[in-house]
Design a protein around this motif. Structure first.
Motif, PDB file in Angstrom:
ATOM      1  N   LYS A 761       0.847  -1.185   0.000  1.00 46.83           N
ATOM      2  CA  LYS A 761       0.000   0.000   0.000  1.00 46.83           C
ATOM      3  C   LYS A 761       0.891   1.246   0.000  1.00 46.83           C
ATOM      4  N   PRO A 762       0.363   2.380  -0.486  1.00 45.22           N
ATOM      5  CA  PRO A 762       1.174   3.595  -0.557  1.00 45.22           C
ATOM      6  C   PRO A 762       1.748   4.000   0.795  1.00 45.22           C
ATOM      7  N   LEU A 763       3.038   4.318   0.790  1.00 49.62           N
ATOM      8  CA  LEU A 763       3.767   4.664   2.006  1.00 49.62           C
ATOM      9  C   LEU A 763       4.553   5.948   1.785  1.00 49.62           C
ATOM     10  N   LEU A 764       4.390   6.890   2.715  1.00 48.90           N
ATOM     11  CA  LEU A 764       5.172   8.122   2.728  1.00 48.90           C
ATOM     12  C   LEU A 764       6.132   8.059   3.907  1.00 48.90           C
ATOM     13  N   ILE A 765       7.415   8.286   3.650  1.00 48.43           N
ATOM     14  CA  ILE A 765       8.433   8.300   4.708  1.00 48.43           C
ATOM     15  C   ILE A 765       9.004   9.709   4.781  1.00 48.43           C
ATOM     16  N   ASN A 766       8.834  10.362   5.898  1.00 47.07           N
ATOM     17  CA  ASN A 766       9.373  11.711   6.109  1.00 47.07           C
ATOM     18  C   ASN A 766      10.515  11.635   7.112  1.00 47.07           C
ATOM     19  N   ALA A 767      11.707  12.078   6.710  1.00 44.44           N
ATOM     20  CA  ALA A 767      12.894  11.852   7.528  1.00 44.44           C
ATOM     21  C   ALA A 767      13.729  13.109   7.707  1.00 44.44           C
ATOM     22  N   PRO A 768      13.891  13.598   8.941  1.00 45.01           N
ATOM     23  CA  PRO A 768      14.854  14.677   9.206  1.00 45.01           C
ATOM     24  C   PRO A 768      16.272  14.122   9.135  1.00 45.01           C
ATOM     25  N   MET A 769      17.191  14.903   8.575  1.00 44.08           N
ATOM     26  CA  MET A 769      18.528  14.387   8.298  1.00 44.08           C
ATOM     27  C   MET A 769      19.527  14.604   9.429  1.00 44.08           C
ATOM     28  N   VAL A 770      19.247  15.522  10.338  1.00 41.24           N
ATOM     29  CA  VAL A 770      20.150  15.721  11.470  1.00 41.24           C
ATOM     30  C   VAL A 770      19.433  15.346  12.769  1.00 41.24           C
ATOM     31  N   ASP A 771      18.773  14.223  12.707  1.00 42.81           N
ATOM     32  CA  ASP A 771      18.020  13.691  13.840  1.00 42.81           C
ATOM     33  C   ASP A 771      18.991  12.940  14.753  1.00 42.81           C
ATOM     34  N   GLU A 790      12.219  -4.348  -4.802  1.00 41.94           N
ATOM     35  CA  GLU A 790      11.533  -3.855  -5.991  1.00 41.94           C
ATOM     36  C   GLU A 790      10.130  -3.329  -5.674  1.00 41.94           C
ATOM     37  N   LYS A 791      10.022  -2.691  -4.495  1.00 48.01           N
ATOM     38  CA  LYS A 791       8.774  -2.029  -4.133  1.00 48.01           C
ATOM     39  C   LYS A 791       8.712  -0.672  -4.837  1.00 48.01           C
ATOM     40  N   THR A 792       7.542  -0.309  -5.283  1.00 45.75           N
ATOM     41  CA  THR A 792       7.404   0.926  -6.057  1.00 45.75           C
ATOM     42  C   THR A 792       6.492   1.958  -5.417  1.00 45.75           C
ATOM     43  N   ASP A 793       5.599   1.520  -4.532  1.00 43.95           N
ATOM     44  CA  ASP A 793       4.569   2.428  -4.031  1.00 43.95           C
ATOM     45  C   ASP A 793       4.998   3.094  -2.730  1.00 43.95           C
ATOM     46  N   PHE A 794       6.153   3.734  -2.736  1.00 40.89           N
ATOM     47  CA  PHE A 794       6.596   4.485  -1.571  1.00 40.89           C
ATOM     48  C   PHE A 794       7.352   5.718  -2.053  1.00 40.89           C
ATOM     49  N   GLU A 795       7.369   6.731  -1.220  1.00 38.63           N
ATOM     50  CA  GLU A 795       8.149   7.930  -1.511  1.00 38.63           C
ATOM     51  C   GLU A 795       8.764   8.438  -0.219  1.00 38.63           C
ATOM     52  N   THR A 796       9.874   9.140  -0.364  1.00 36.81           N
ATOM     53  CA  THR A 796      10.615   9.628   0.794  1.00 36.81           C
ATOM     54  C   THR A 796      10.815  11.135   0.681  1.00 36.81           C
ATOM     55  N   ALA A 797      10.498  11.837   1.744  1.00 38.64           N
ATOM     56  CA  ALA A 797      10.775  13.273   1.826  1.00 38.64           C
ATOM     57  C   ALA A 797      11.820  13.488   2.905  1.00 38.64           C
ATOM     58  N   ILE A 798      12.858  14.231   2.579  1.00 37.13           N
ATOM     59  CA  ILE A 798      13.922  14.496   3.540  1.00 37.13           C
ATOM     60  C   ILE A 798      13.892  15.954   3.959  1.00 37.13           C
ATOM     61  N   TYR A 799      14.374  16.192   5.192  1.00 34.79           N
ATOM     62  CA  TYR A 799      14.369  17.548   5.759  1.00 34.79           C
ATOM     63  C   TYR A 799      15.778  17.845   6.256  1.00 34.79           C
ATOM     64  N   PRO A 800      16.584  18.520   5.426  1.00 36.02           N
ATOM     65  CA  PRO A 800      18.028  18.641   5.668  1.00 36.02           C
ATOM     66  C   PRO A 800      18.417  19.358   6.952  1.00 36.02           C
ATOM     67  N   VAL A 801      17.600  20.310   7.452  1.00 36.40           N
ATOM     68  CA  VAL A 801      18.028  21.080   8.624  1.00 36.40           C
ATOM     69  C   VAL A 801      17.320  20.657   9.903  1.00 36.40           C
ATOM     70  N   GLU A 802      16.452  19.669   9.821  1.00 36.38           N
ATOM     71  CA  GLU A 802      15.626  19.341  10.982  1.00 36.38           C
ATOM     72  C   GLU A 802      16.184  18.171  11.787  1.00 36.38           C
ATOM     73  N   SER A 803      15.996  18.268  13.102  1.00 35.92           N
ATOM     74  CA  SER A 803      16.276  17.165  14.008  1.00 35.92           C
ATOM     75  C   SER A 803      14.953  16.454  14.311  1.00 35.92           C
ATOM     76  N   HIS A 804      14.917  15.705  15.400  1.00 39.35           N
ATOM     77  CA  HIS A 804      13.745  14.868  15.667  1.00 39.35           C
ATOM     78  C   HIS A 804      12.478  15.700  15.823  1.00 39.35           C
ATOM     79  N   GLY A 805      12.571  16.774  16.564  1.00 42.83           N
ATOM     80  CA  GLY A 805      11.448  17.681  16.696  1.00 42.83           C
ATOM     81  C   GLY A 805      11.640  18.861  15.767  1.00 42.83           C
TER      82      GLY A 805
END
Length: 828
Positions: A761-771, A790-805
Motif C-alpha cells: 500500500k502507498p507509504l510516505l516516509i518523512n525523515a529529518p537528516m540531522v536527527d 523492488e517495491k514501487t509504491d513508496f516515496e521519501t521526503a527528507i528535511y536537511p536542517v531538521e532534528s527529531h522535533g
C-alpha cells in the motif's frame, strides 16, 4: 478501603459504566470476554463553536500565533507571588513573569537585574523554614525570611551544585570533587571533604627490583633523601591530624573512575559516593553528517551510542566517615537477587534458535543508582537526623529495583524493598524519601500493577497508602508529616486531579475537581495550590486555590490568543474501544463530524502517538497540539479521526506498559485492528477507506501496520521513524528488547526492516537528516531494502536542517501537506 476512595469508585460505577459486557473478535486473535466498558467521555467544547475554515498554513505556522502559555510555574517565598516562564513573542528567549495569587492576571516580566532574587523555583529551606537558599547561574544565594535580606555567597566561574542546609545551620554545597560549607554567621567557608581518583600518596616507595635494593644499600645520599622525605611527610600528617584549621586530607578512590553522585549527611559526619569507571559513553564512529552548516561545508556531528554497541556498566558505592577519615566500599551482595541469572530463559531461547544450549550463569549483576527520567531528585536520601541513609538502586539488565539503607556502623547495605519485573522496571514512578519526624520510608512502586504510594518502617513490611487501578505520581510531603500530596487519574484514566493522603487516618482526599489535566505546586506555607489546568481544546493556564477539600480554584492567567479561541476546534470523545486481546479497553480519542452518522460511510485516519510509553487519549492539552489542530481540519472535511492509547502507552498500569516486552509492534497493531473494527461498527466508517500515520514510535507503528497487516490500512505516513531497533539508544530499547547480543530474536521480531516485503500500500516516509534521536540511517537502510525488494509504491521526503522535533514552520507545513495529499489521493 479508604472512605474517600470508596466514594469515588461508587460514583464512577454509577455514572461511568455501561450495563452490558461485550465480546469482540478479530482475525488476529481469539475472543476475549471483557468487563463492562466505561462510557465515552466528551472533551470540553472549544472556546468558539464556529469560526474560520481551518487551514494547514495556519496550524503549521509559528506557534506564537496561539499564545504563549505559562511554563514551569512556582510560588514566591511569600506564598503570594507566583512566577512562571513565558516565551518572548517572536523570540526563543524565555522571560520570567510574576503575578499575584490575590490580584491574578498575567502579571509582568521581571527585570533581568532582579532575576538573581526571583528565579528561585528550586530553592531549599532550613529545618524551621526561616531561611531559603538557591542557585542562580551557578552562584549561591541565601535569604533570611524574617528580615527579607538576600546575601550572595559565591561569585565565581566555578559553578557550585547541590546546596543543602546542615543541622548546625551552615549551608553546604558541592564544587567539583569537594564539599564545602559556609557558616552563615561568620561567613567562613570550610572544606568538609574532597576526593581524588588516584593512589594515596606515599613519602617513599619500596624498592622495585634488584638494582633499586642495591642502590639503597650502597649510596647513603639516596637513603638520606628518602629519610628527609619521610620526615616531612610524617610532620605534615601529624599537623593535619592535630590542627583543626587545616583542610582535611582528600579521600583516595580507585584511579580512572569518576563521580556519579555525592550525598552529604545533614550532620556532616558521613558521605555516600557513587562512582563508575571513567570510560567514554560513545565511540569515534558515533557520528552523523550535517549537510547544511554555517560555513557551507559538511559538519560531522557527534551522536549517542547505539544499543547494539551497549556495554554493561556498574557503579560502586562508598561510605566515607568524615570524622574518622575512613572509607569502605558497600557491597551489593546483601541485595536479594544480586546474582540471579534473570535473563536465563531469554538466553536459552536464543541459544536454542541457533542450535546451541545455554547454561545458567550466576555471576554478580551490574548495579548502580536508579535514573528516573521524570525527576531530578537524588537516588541517595539521608534522613534529616543524619542517622539513616537510603539508596535506590537498579540492575543494568532492567529487571530489579532495590531500596536499601546503609548500616553506618558496619558499612553494609541492608535491603528494605525489592521490586522485580520480568519485563522491565519502569523509568517513572521511583520517587521515595523519609518522613521528616520518624525513620520511616515512603515510596512509589508498581508492584500491585499500578504505581501506588507506600510507607515502610525499617525492616518491616510496606503498607499501601493508595490502591486501585490508577497511577499516583508527583509527591509532596508536608513538613509536619501529616499529608502527602499527589497527582492521580482516579476518576478516569484520562483525567488527572490533585489529591492528598492523610498519613495519620489513611484517608485520601480529592482537592480538585476540574476535569482535564492538572499539575500542582504546594505553596511554601503549605496552605495553597498553584495549579496548571488544561482541557483538550484549551491550552494550559494558571489557577490558585486553597489546599482544602471543596475549595474553588481561581483563574489567574489568560495567555491564549484571540485568534486561537476563535477557531472551531473539534472536541473529541474519549471512548473505550473493546479489546480482543486484553481485559481492559483501548482508550482512544475519536474526532467526529456532527453529521457523521448521515449519508455514505466515512473515510478515516488513525493517528499513532510517539514515545510508545506516552498517554495522548487524555482530557488535557496535548504536546501533539499540531496534530490536534490537523485532526480538527480533517473533521471539517468529513473525515473521522482516531487517536489510540495502544498497549505500551502510559496511564494504564504495568501490564499495559509491558505488553510489548520482546514483541514491539505486535500488541499495538492488534489494537489498531480493534480500532478499525470499532470505527466500522460505531462511527459510520468504511473500513476499506482508512489510513494511518505517526512520528517516531508512531512512525515505527505505521511501518509495522503496513508491513505485517497490509490489508488493515489503505496508506500510511511514517515520520522520523525507527526501522531497526538495534540502531536506537540503550536506556529505552534495552528495557523492552534487552540487548541485541542477548536477545537477537526480540530485535528481529520487533524491527520493521525485517518485514519490508509485506508492503503493498502507498507509504510516505518523512525523515529529518540531522536527527540525533532516531538517526537518518534508519530511513536510508529501509529505503535501500525497499529498492532491493523492488517495491514501487513508496516515496521519501527528507528535511536537511531538521532534528527529531521540527523547528521550522516551513518544514512542518511541507510535511503535513504531503501527509494530507497522501490521504486525499488514497481515500477519495
Amino acid at each position: 478501603m479508604h472512605k474517600t476512595t470508596k466514594r469515588y469508585l461508587v460514583l464512577l460505577m454509577c455514572a461511568g459504566l455501561s450495563a452490558c459486557s461485550t465480546t469482540s473478535q478479530t482475525s488476529s486473535g481469539p475472543a476475549v470476554q471483557n468487563k463492562p466498558l466505561p462510557q465515552p467521555v466528551q472533551a470540553e467544547a472549544a472556546l468558539a463553536a464556529q469560526g474560520d475554515k481551518i487551514s494547514l498554513e495556519q496550524i503549521m505556522a509559528d506557534p506564537d500565533w496561539m499564545g504563549r502559555f505559562p511554563q514551569d510555574p512556582f510560588w514566591g517565598l511569600d506564598s503570594q507571588s507566583i512566577r512562571y516562564a513565558r516565551k518572548r513573542e517572536g523570540s526563543p528567549v524565555m522571560d520570567l513573569w510574576q503575578t499575584s495569587a490575590q490580584q491574578g492576571g498575567n502579571g509582568a516580566v521581571l527585570p533581568l537585574g532582579e532575576r538573581h532574587l526571583t528565579d528561585n523555583g528550586k530553592r531549599i529551606f532550613n529545618a524551621d523554614a526561616s531561611k531559603a537558599a538557591w542557585l542562580f547561574e551557578g552562584n549561591l544565594f541565601v535569604k533570611d525570611l524574617s528580615s527579607g535580606k538576600v546575601t550572595q555567597l559565591t561569585r565565581s566561574s566555578e559553578r557550585v551544585s547541590r546546596p543543602m542546609f546542615m543541622n548546625n545551620g551552615s549551608l553546604a554545597y558541592q564544587a567539583g570533587n569537594a564539599l564545602l560549607a559556609i557558616d552563615l554567621s561568620s561567613g567562613l567557608t570550610r572544606q568538609l571533604a574532597s576526593w581524588k581518583f588516584a593512589d594515596k600518596p606515599k613519602a617513599v616507595e619500596a624498592p622495585k627490583d634488584y638494582l633499586a635494593k642495591k642502590q639503597l644499600e650502597l649510596i647513603q645520599y639516596v637513603n638520606k633523601e628518602r629519610a628527609d622525605r619521610q620526615a616531612k611527610f610524617d610532620h605534615k600528617q601529624a599537623l593535619m591530624a592535630e590542627n583543626a584549621s587545616l583542610t582535611p586530607e582528600p579521600f583516595y578512590l580507585p584511579a580512572n573512575y569518576r563521580t556519579v553522585e555525592a550525598s552529604l549527611s545533614p550532620d556532616g559526619k558521613g558521605l555516600v559516593l557513587a562512582i563508575e569507571k571513567d570510560e567514554p559513553g560513545r565511540d569515534d564512529n558515533d557520528i552523523m553528517p550535517n549537510y547544511i552548516g554555517e560555513d557551507g561545508r559538511i559538519k560531522s556531528e557527534t551522536v549517542r551510542r547505539m544499543v547494539v554497541d551497549a556495554k554493561p556498566r556498574t557503579q560502586e558505592l562508598w561510605l566515607l566517615d568524615l570524622n574518622k577519615g575512613t572509607q569502605v566500599a558497600l557491597s551489593y551482595q546483601t541485595l536479594p537477587g544480586y546474582n540471579d541469572d534473570v535473563l536465563a530463559e531469554v538466553k536459552a531461547e536464543n541459544a536454542k534458535a541457533k542450535g546451541e544450549k545455554y547454561e545458567t550463569n550466576r555471576l554478580p549483576r551490574d548495579i548502580g543508582l536508579i535514573t528516573d527520567w521524570y525527576w531530578s531528585e537524588s537516588a541517595i536520601k539521608w534522613h534529616s537526623s543524619g542517622n539513616q541513609v537510603a539508596v535506590m538502586l537498579k540492575a543494568w539488565d532492567n529487571k530489579d529495583r532495590w531500596i536499601a539503607t546503609v548500616d553506618l556502623a558496619k558499612g553494609k547495605l541492608v535491603n528494605q524493598h525489592r521490586l522485580h519485573d520480568k519485563a522491565w522496571v519502569n523509568y517513572r514512578f521511583n520517587s521515595f524519601g523519609w518522613l521528616n519526624h520518624s525513620e520511616t520510608l515512603y515510596f512509589l512502586s508498581e508492584q500491585s500493577g499500578y504505581a501506588q504510594l507506600y510507607r515502610q518502617e525499617l525492616g518491616g513490611k510496606e503498607l499501601a497508602l493508595t490502591y486501585g487501578d490508577y497511577e499516583v505520581d508527583k509527591l509532596t510531603l508536608t513538613r509536619d508529616d501529616k499529608f502527602i500530596y499527589f497527582r492521580a487519574n482516579i476518576k478516569h484514566p484520562g483525567i488527572y486531579e490533585i489529591y492528598r493522603v492523610n498519613l495519620q487516618s489513611g484517608d485520601i482526599e480529592a482537592l480538585t475537581d476540574m476535569g482535564g489535566d492538572n499539575e500542582y505546586v504546594l505553596s511554601p506555607d503549605e496552605q495553597k495550590l498553584l495549579l496548571t489546568h488544561s482541557q483538550v481544546t484549551r491550552p494550559p493556564e494558571l489557577y490558585v486555590q486553597e489546599a482544602q477539600i471543596a475549595a474553588k480554584p481561581v483563574k489567574l492567567t489568560d495567555t491564549v490568543s484571540a485568534a486561537f479561541k476563535a477557531m472551531p476546534w473539534v472536541a473529541p470523545k474519549v471512548v473505550p474501544v473493546p479489546s480482543s486481546h486484553s481485559q481492559l479497553p483501548v482508550y482512544a480519542k475519536v474526532y467526529l463530524p456532527e453529521d457523521y452518522q448521515q449519508g455514505q460511510k466515512r473515510k478515516a485516519v488513525i493517528f499513532n502517538h510517539g514515545a510508545g510509553y506516552l498517554q495522548n487519549s487524555h482530557l488535557g492539552w496535548s504536546g501533539y497540539f499540531r496534530e490536534f489542530m490537523f485532526h480538527s481540519m480533517l473533521v471539517q472535511q468529513g473525515y473521522v479521526v482516531m487517536d489510540m492509547d495502544y498497549r505500551a502507552s502510559a496511564g494504564y498500569g504495568r501490564d499495559w506498559r509491558t505488553a510489548i516486552y520482546r514483541q514491539m509492534g505486535t500488541p499495538e497493531i492488534q489494537d489498531l485492528q480493534d480500532g478499525v473494527n470499532w470505527l466500522g461498527a460505531n462511527a459510520n466508517v468504511d473500513t476499506k477507506r482508512i489510513c494511518t500515520y505517526g512520528g517516531s514510535y508512531g512512525g515505527f507503528m505505521t511501518f509495522m501496520a503496513l508491513f505485517t497487516n497490509p490489508e488493515l490500512f489503505q496508506c500510511g505516513a511514517a515520520l522520523r521513524p525507527v526501522t531497526d531497533w538495534a540502531y536506537y539508544n540503550t536506556p529505552y530499547t534495552a528495557n523492552i528488547l534487552n540487548t541485541p547480543q542477548v536477545d537477537d530474536l526480540a530485535y528481529k521480531r520487533s524491527s520493521p526492516i525485517y518485514y519490508a516485503e509485506g508492503l503493498n500500500k502507498p507509504l510516505l516516509i518523512n525523515a529529518p537528516m540531522v536527527d540525533n534521536n532516531v538517526f537518518f540511517v534508519d530511513v536510508v537502510r529501509l529505503v535501500q531494502r525497499l529498492i532491493e525488494l523492488e517495491k514501487t509504491d513508496f516515496e521519501t521526503a527528507i528535511y536537511p536542517v531538521e532534528s527529531h522535533g521540527f523547528r521550522q514552520p516551513s518544514s512542518w507545513l511541507d510535511e503535513y501537506r504531503r501527509i494530507y495529499k497522501l490521504f486525499e489521493d488514497n481515500l477519495n
